[in-house]
Enzyme design. Structure first.
Site, PDB file in Angstrom:
ATOM      1  N   SER A 114       0.836  -1.193   0.000  1.00 38.71           N
ATOM      2  CA  SER A 114       0.000   0.000   0.000  1.00 38.71           C
ATOM      3  C   SER A 114       0.870   1.241   0.000  1.00 38.71           C
ATOM      4  O   SER A 114       2.091   1.164   0.112  1.00 38.71           O
ATOM      5  CB  SER A 114      -0.895   0.013   1.230  1.00 38.71           C
ATOM      6  OG  SER A 114      -0.116   0.274   2.383  1.00 38.71           O
ATOM      7  N   LYS A 115       0.221   2.364  -0.133  1.00 37.12           N
ATOM      8  CA  LYS A 115       0.952   3.620  -0.192  1.00 37.12           C
ATOM      9  C   LYS A 115       1.890   3.802   1.003  1.00 37.12           C
ATOM     10  O   LYS A 115       2.967   4.351   0.882  1.00 37.12           O
ATOM     11  CB  LYS A 115      -0.038   4.787  -0.249  1.00 37.12           C
ATOM     12  CG  LYS A 115      -0.490   5.123  -1.646  1.00 37.12           C
ATOM     13  CD  LYS A 115      -1.678   6.056  -1.631  1.00 37.12           C
ATOM     14  CE  LYS A 115      -2.970   5.283  -1.472  1.00 37.12           C
ATOM     15  NZ  LYS A 115      -4.177   6.069  -1.576  1.00 37.12           N
ATOM     16  N   ARG A 116       1.430   3.322   2.134  1.00 40.41           N
ATOM     17  CA  ARG A 116       2.216   3.513   3.345  1.00 40.41           C
ATOM     18  C   ARG A 116       3.457   2.610   3.385  1.00 40.41           C
ATOM     19  O   ARG A 116       4.453   2.946   3.998  1.00 40.41           O
ATOM     20  CB  ARG A 116       1.354   3.228   4.584  1.00 40.41           C
ATOM     21  CG  ARG A 116       0.293   4.281   4.841  1.00 40.41           C
ATOM     22  CD  ARG A 116      -0.128   4.293   6.303  1.00 40.41           C
ATOM     23  NE  ARG A 116       0.981   4.625   7.193  1.00 40.41           N
ATOM     24  CZ  ARG A 116       1.502   3.783   8.085  1.00 40.41           C
ATOM     25  NH1 ARG A 116       1.031   2.572   8.213  1.00 40.41           N
ATOM     26  NH2 ARG A 116       2.492   4.160   8.861  1.00 40.41           N
ATOM     27  N   THR A 117       3.360   1.444   2.760  1.00 42.65           N
ATOM     28  CA  THR A 117       4.410   0.446   2.935  1.00 42.65           C
ATOM     29  C   THR A 117       5.447   0.411   1.823  1.00 42.65           C
ATOM     30  O   THR A 117       6.449  -0.280   1.939  1.00 42.65           O
ATOM     31  CB  THR A 117       3.790  -0.948   3.050  1.00 42.65           C
ATOM     32  OG1 THR A 117       2.955  -1.164   1.903  1.00 42.65           O
ATOM     33  CG2 THR A 117       2.939  -1.060   4.288  1.00 42.65           C
TER      34      THR A 117
END
Length: 483
Positions: A251-254
């Site tokens: 995801s965008k965060r990871t």
RNA sequence: GGCCCCUUCGACUAGCGGUUAGGUCACCGCCCUUUCAAGGCGGCGGCACGGGUUCGAGUCCCGUAGGGGUCACCA
């Protein structure tokens, strides 16, 4: 005929997951001499992002996944944008309504939330109990005719089970209680995914549905829909989801999930496509570097593994470097570098010069943008001096002046002549080669990490080398004064 | 939490009853060497656990554990 599709939603930037699934869909279609199509699933007006569709289509083309039918290329079963097919979905929803296989439901979202909470307390896993089934048909029609907002839901079985066949995992059984009366048509008249995907895949004659594993548990709903319409269901293949380091869904965060990022960072589409293909697929001979064409030829579902693969940008980098130094031709690499140099505001005097530089730098960069970072001194006479280079300069001023004179005396700085002259000088003076090389290197590049010295001298040529040495000497003097 | 899927070195994977469990990335060492790389050679490191089935299980079955997904008028 085998027909596969990729069905992205235009809700943001083009996602690597889309490309990943796209590669497998593409390979399977091509393997079978079939067709690969693109359909835009834009039925959620709230999440729609302008320009997202263009980004997705551009990315697919960038990766070499040419499609036979799609929103921009047309095809026999268009339109290929769900928002342009609304009439179709309404008609098919009506058909189910007429057949008594679907029903109208009038709960507001607040009421649904309450129902969900209630069911949750009773330990039931999902959110609707089918209560609107009890509204008499005539009453429901009257309320709808009066303009009361409502949705149309699928009437799913009360008992028994539905068995789906995933081509990669075999039969999977779902109890009736696990399959809710899902919404087919929203109150705004737009279809939900379940209705739209079934209608479209049927009408577009999609034979093999290849998608992410997150769709696995919704497959029974769709199978039920195929049955309700009396259509043959496609074959289902659910690929594991790409993971971020650590195991969570990418995801965008990871990690980096946008294909735009990879393009801008200077990853080659060939390398990214190759790397993505190794997420689950492996060649029979174990080779990791292979073309799309080679993948297609060797492709087989029993060469696909089911564990969720972790996307490792480190390895992608390595593979990209491998493509730069071993797969693409030197000329091709030069061409690809041009937009990156331009983007950095750097110019090059000729293609021949750029290629010479590229050749020398080839084993030293893994992405196109890294080339620009490490090679600026080739394209700018006012290159900066790194602190470590300044140190070498100061330590080797005498050697630098002497080697300058040696080089100045040569007719030209060919690899052979420079080497002979420098080695002779070092030997006569009893100097270790690096004692003369490092100051020279620092002087003409401002850096300590560069290609071999003789290549550098040849690339720059006598005039530029001498000018650079003078500039470095001057810089060193200024350093002395400043101290 | 219910349901569903998955499980070989840190990561990607090969393996489809009998292997010293192989390869790649990363990491470490050596070689090459004017720096940095690249390259070559070598090393570290793994079948989640417990039961079965079998003459024989990484391979088959069951259970446990762990991970992931999913439970929307989002896809």
């Amino acid at each position: 005929m085998v027909k596969t599709r990729i069905a992205p939603s235009p809700t943001g930037f083009p996602h690597v997951g889309t490309a990943y699934i796209g590669i497998f869909s593409y390979a399977w279609a091509r393997k079978n001499g079939g067709r690969f199509i693109v359909r835009i699933e834009d039925t959620d007006r709230k999440r729609y992002v302008k320009g997202a569709e263009e980004g997705i289509l551009r990315s697919l083309k960038w990766l070499g996944l040419d499609y036979d039918e799609g929103p921009d290329v047309g095809g026999p079963n268009g339109p290929y944008r769900q928002s342009e097919r609304l009439e179709l979905y309404r008609r098919y929803a009506q058909q189910l309504l007429d057949a008594g296989l679907a029903y109208r439901a009038f709960e507001t979202s607040e009421e649904l939330a309450a129902i969900r909470e209630e069911l949750q307390k009773k330990g039931l896993g999902y959110g609707y109990d089918g209560r609107a089934r009890r509204i008499p048909r005539e009453e429901a029609e009257a309320r709808a005719a009066a303009g009361e907002p409502h949705v149309i839901r699928l009437k799913t079985p009360d008992s028994g089970s539905t068995i789906i066949t995933d081509e990669l995992r075999g039969n999977i059984e779902f109890a009736a209680e696990e399959i809710p009366d899902v919404v087919l048509l929203k109150s705004d008249g737009f279809p939900t995914y379940h209705l739209a995907v079934v209608v479209d895949d049927h009408l577009m004659e999609v034979s093999d549905v290849i998608r992410g594993e997150d769709w696995l548990v919704s497959t029974p709903i769709q199978k039920l829909l195929y049955q309700a319409f009396g259509w043959d269901e496609p074959k289902w293949y659910h690929l594991p989801l790409l993971r971020a380091p650590g195991g969570a869904k990418l995801s965008k965060r990871t990690g980096h999930t946008s294909l735009d990022y990879y393009r801008q960072a200077g990853y080659l589409p060939e390398a990214l496509r190759n790397y993505l293909a190794t997420m689950g697929f492996s060649m029979p001979d174990g080779r990791e570097i292979f073309t799309l064409q080679e993948m297609i030829e060797a492709f087989s579902w029993d060469r696909v593994s089911l564990g969720g693969p972790v996307f490792d940008e480190e390895k992608l980098r390595w593979m990209n470097g491998k493509y730069i130094r071993e797969v693409l031709s030197l000329e091709e690499v030069c061409e690809r570098l041009k937009p990156f140099l331009q983007g950095a505001g750097l110019g090059w005097e000729s293609d021949a010069y750029l290629c010479k530089v590229t050749e020398a730098m080839r084993p030293r960069f893994e992405t196109l943008s890294e080339f620009v970072e490490k090679s600026a001194y080739f394209f700018d006479e006012n290159y900066p001096f790194a602190p470590k280079a300044e140190k070498e300069l100061k330590k080797g001023l005498r050697e630098l002046r002497e080697v300058r004179d040696i080089l100045a005396a040569l007719p030209e700085l060919s690899h052979e002549q420079s080497e002979a002259a420098i080695k002779e000088y070092a030997q006569e003076r009893g100097l270790k080669l690096r004692k003369v090389m490092q100051p020279l290197r620092a002087a003409i590049t401002g850096s300590l990490a560069t290609p071999g010295m003789y290549e550098l001298l040849e690339i720059f040529g006598k005039e530029r080398v001498l000018a650079r040495i003078e500039r470095a000497l001057q810089h060193a003097e200024e350093l002395e004064d400043g101290r």
